[in-house]
Design a protein around this motif. Structure first.
Motif, PDB file in Angstrom:
ATOM      1  N   THR A 202       1.117  -1.023  -0.103  1.00  0.00           N
ATOM      2  CA  THR A 202       0.754  -0.200   0.250  1.00  0.00           C
ATOM      3  C   THR A 202       1.024   1.317   0.395  1.00  0.00           C
ATOM      4  O   THR A 202       0.331   2.274  -0.550  1.00  0.00           O
ATOM      5  CB  THR A 202      -0.492  -0.304   1.573  1.00  0.00           C
ATOM      6  N   ARG A 203       1.903   1.373   0.985  1.00  0.00           N
ATOM      7  CA  ARG A 203       2.445   2.436   0.609  1.00  0.00           C
ATOM      8  C   ARG A 203       2.933   3.222   0.029  1.00  0.00           C
ATOM      9  O   ARG A 203       4.343   3.719  -0.499  1.00  0.00           O
ATOM     10  CB  ARG A 203       3.771   2.462   2.264  1.00  0.00           C
TER      11      ARG A 203
ATOM     12  N   ILE B  20      -9.249  -4.736   0.217  1.00  0.00           N
ATOM     13  CA  ILE B  20     -10.150  -5.395   0.952  1.00  0.00           C
ATOM     14  C   ILE B  20      -9.030  -6.699   1.947  1.00  0.00           C
ATOM     15  O   ILE B  20      -7.878  -7.536   1.368  1.00  0.00           O
ATOM     16  CB  ILE B  20     -10.195  -6.470  -0.292  1.00  0.00           C
ATOM     17  N   GLU B  21      -9.699  -6.648   3.436  1.00  0.00           N
ATOM     18  CA  GLU B  21      -8.380  -6.792   4.421  1.00  0.00           C
ATOM     19  C   GLU B  21      -9.246  -7.318   5.439  1.00  0.00           C
ATOM     20  O   GLU B  21     -10.267  -7.007   5.791  1.00  0.00           O
ATOM     21  CB  GLU B  21      -7.380  -6.151   4.887  1.00  0.00           C
TER      22      GLU B  21
ATOM     23  N   VAL C 106      -7.076  -1.656  11.407  1.00  0.00           N
ATOM     24  CA  VAL C 106      -6.945  -0.500  12.274  1.00  0.00           C
ATOM     25  C   VAL C 106      -5.880  -0.187  11.902  1.00  0.00           C
ATOM     26  O   VAL C 106      -5.549   1.267  11.935  1.00  0.00           O
ATOM     27  CB  VAL C 106      -6.986  -1.585  13.864  1.00  0.00           C
ATOM     28  N   ALA C 107      -4.438  -0.678  11.793  1.00  0.00           N
ATOM     29  CA  ALA C 107      -2.825  -1.106  11.149  1.00  0.00           C
ATOM     30  C   ALA C 107      -3.416   0.350   9.731  1.00  0.00           C
ATOM     31  O   ALA C 107      -2.176   1.155   9.878  1.00  0.00           O
ATOM     32  CB  ALA C 107      -2.222  -2.350  11.404  1.00  0.00           C
ATOM     33  N   LEU C 108      -3.601  -0.382   9.169  1.00  0.00           N
ATOM     34  CA  LEU C 108      -3.743   0.318   7.970  1.00  0.00           C
ATOM     35  C   LEU C 108      -4.696   2.101   8.208  1.00  0.00           C
ATOM     36  O   LEU C 108      -4.048   2.957   7.706  1.00  0.00           O
ATOM     37  CB  LEU C 108      -4.951  -0.095   6.696  1.00  0.00           C
ATOM     38  N   ALA C 109      -5.481   1.785   9.179  1.00  0.00           N
ATOM     39  CA  ALA C 109      -6.133   2.860   9.098  1.00  0.00           C
ATOM     40  C   ALA C 109      -5.559   3.926   9.740  1.00  0.00           C
ATOM     41  O   ALA C 109      -5.716   5.493   9.026  1.00  0.00           O
ATOM     42  CB  ALA C 109      -8.185   3.011   9.948  1.00  0.00           C
TER      43      ALA C 109
ATOM     44  N   ILE D  94      -7.943   6.583   3.783  1.00  0.00           N
ATOM     45  CA  ILE D  94      -7.927   5.248   3.018  1.00  0.00           C
ATOM     46  C   ILE D  94      -8.652   4.763   2.691  1.00  0.00           C
ATOM     47  O   ILE D  94      -9.369   4.069   3.816  1.00  0.00           O
ATOM     48  CB  ILE D  94      -6.839   4.074   2.715  1.00  0.00           C
ATOM     49  N   ASP D  95      -9.516   4.061   1.683  1.00  0.00           N
ATOM     50  CA  ASP D  95     -10.428   3.209   1.612  1.00  0.00           C
ATOM     51  C   ASP D  95     -10.352   1.375   1.725  1.00  0.00           C
ATOM     52  O   ASP D  95     -10.405   0.872   0.649  1.00  0.00           O
ATOM     53  CB  ASP D  95     -11.324   3.490  -0.068  1.00  0.00           C
ATOM     54  N   VAL D  96     -10.026   0.741   2.592  1.00  0.00           N
ATOM     55  CA  VAL D  96     -10.169  -0.004   2.829  1.00  0.00           C
ATOM     56  C   VAL D  96     -11.097  -1.115   3.677  1.00  0.00           C
ATOM     57  O   VAL D  96     -11.635   0.049   5.010  1.00  0.00           O
ATOM     58  CB  VAL D  96      -8.671  -0.584   4.328  1.00  0.00           C
ATOM     59  N   VAL D  97     -11.888  -1.785   3.269  1.00  0.00           N
ATOM     60  CA  VAL D  97     -12.927  -2.490   4.202  1.00  0.00           C
ATOM     61  C   VAL D  97     -12.742  -3.897   4.388  1.00  0.00           C
ATOM     62  O   VAL D  97     -12.054  -4.877   3.664  1.00  0.00           O
ATOM     63  CB  VAL D  97     -13.692  -2.683   2.619  1.00  0.00           C
ATOM     64  N   GLU D  98     -12.823  -4.794   5.827  1.00  0.00           N
ATOM     65  CA  GLU D  98     -12.882  -5.239   6.637  1.00  0.00           C
ATOM     66  C   GLU D  98     -13.849  -6.430   6.297  1.00  0.00           C
ATOM     67  O   GLU D  98     -14.423  -6.540   6.331  1.00  0.00           O
ATOM     68  CB  GLU D  98     -13.344  -5.195   8.078  1.00  0.00           C
TER      69      GLU D  98
END
Length: 219
Positions: A73-74, A89-90, A97-100, A106-110
């Protein structure tokens, strides 16, 4: 993409992974080794190899499977063109939580990657130009490949690229062999990168493109 995420480019330089992120990764591996698949985040060298096939200048939508603590991601975010869409998508809550925390806005969905088409539809994204996968396919059930790969073929734009990786020591595991067979059956073009020896463990990328001949509902 939000202003916070654009600010996270730090002048175009991607941040290095934090020790706390690496510790989170190790803790989650110990809790669920099969789904995490590695004891340490992927290296910057592997991230570069994973992203080399992506034409970021013409990428309008990119999906990342299993971003984990953000090793790929980075490296992805600084390369996205203005207006390009990113979706991570994780399934792992601690990684989300770490990504947020690392990439505000960022648009990350659990969620599971089996929800790929639904998640794209919710965002009015008809097709994507690239899918970058950090999932440990060789250690996951083959049934997951059977469910997800037809979706990948349907949502990839013609000429779009799907990039995943395999650890060198596991190339002949049943899951890894099944993955390569399914890639050949699904995509019109499949190639390998050179081995990234500096990764722990050494790995190589599997680079798949949807050609005009690729059936959009390939299994």
């Amino acid at each position: 993409m939000s202003d916070d995420v654009r600010a996270a480019r730090w002048g175009g330089l991607a941040p290095l992974p934090s020790m706390s992120g690496a510790i989170t990764f190790l803790r989650e591996f110990l809790a669920a080794p099969r789904s995490v698949g590695a004891v340490w985040p992927s290296s910057p060298a592997l991230a570069e190899a994973m992203l080399q096939p992506v034409d970021f200048a013409h990428t309008r939508a990119l999906v990342e499977f299993g971003p984990g603590t953000g090793a790929f991601t980075r490296a992805i975010l600084p390369r996205l063109a203005p207006g390009a869409r990113y979706l991570g998508i994780e399934l792992n809550h601690a990684f989300c939580v770490a990504l947020a925390e690392a990439f505000p806005g960022i648009d990350v969905v659990e969620a599971s990657v089996t929800r790929l088409e639904t998640l794209l539809a919710e965002r009015d994204i008809a097709q994507v130009d690239a899918i970058i996968s950090g999932l440990p396919w060789a250690s996951l059930p083959v049934s997951l490949q059977e469910e997800v790969f037809p979706m990948i073929a349907r949502v990839l734009a013609p000429g779009g690229v799907f990039v995943t990786f395999a650890y060198l020591h596991g190339l002949w595991l049943p899951g890894a062999r099944a993955l390569r067979a399914r890639l050949r059956a699904t995509f019109g073009e499949v190639a390998r990168s050179p081995v990234v020896w500096s990764n722990v463990p050494p790995a190589l990328c599997l680079i798949c493109r949807r050609t005009e001949e690729t059936p959009p509902s390939a299994a």
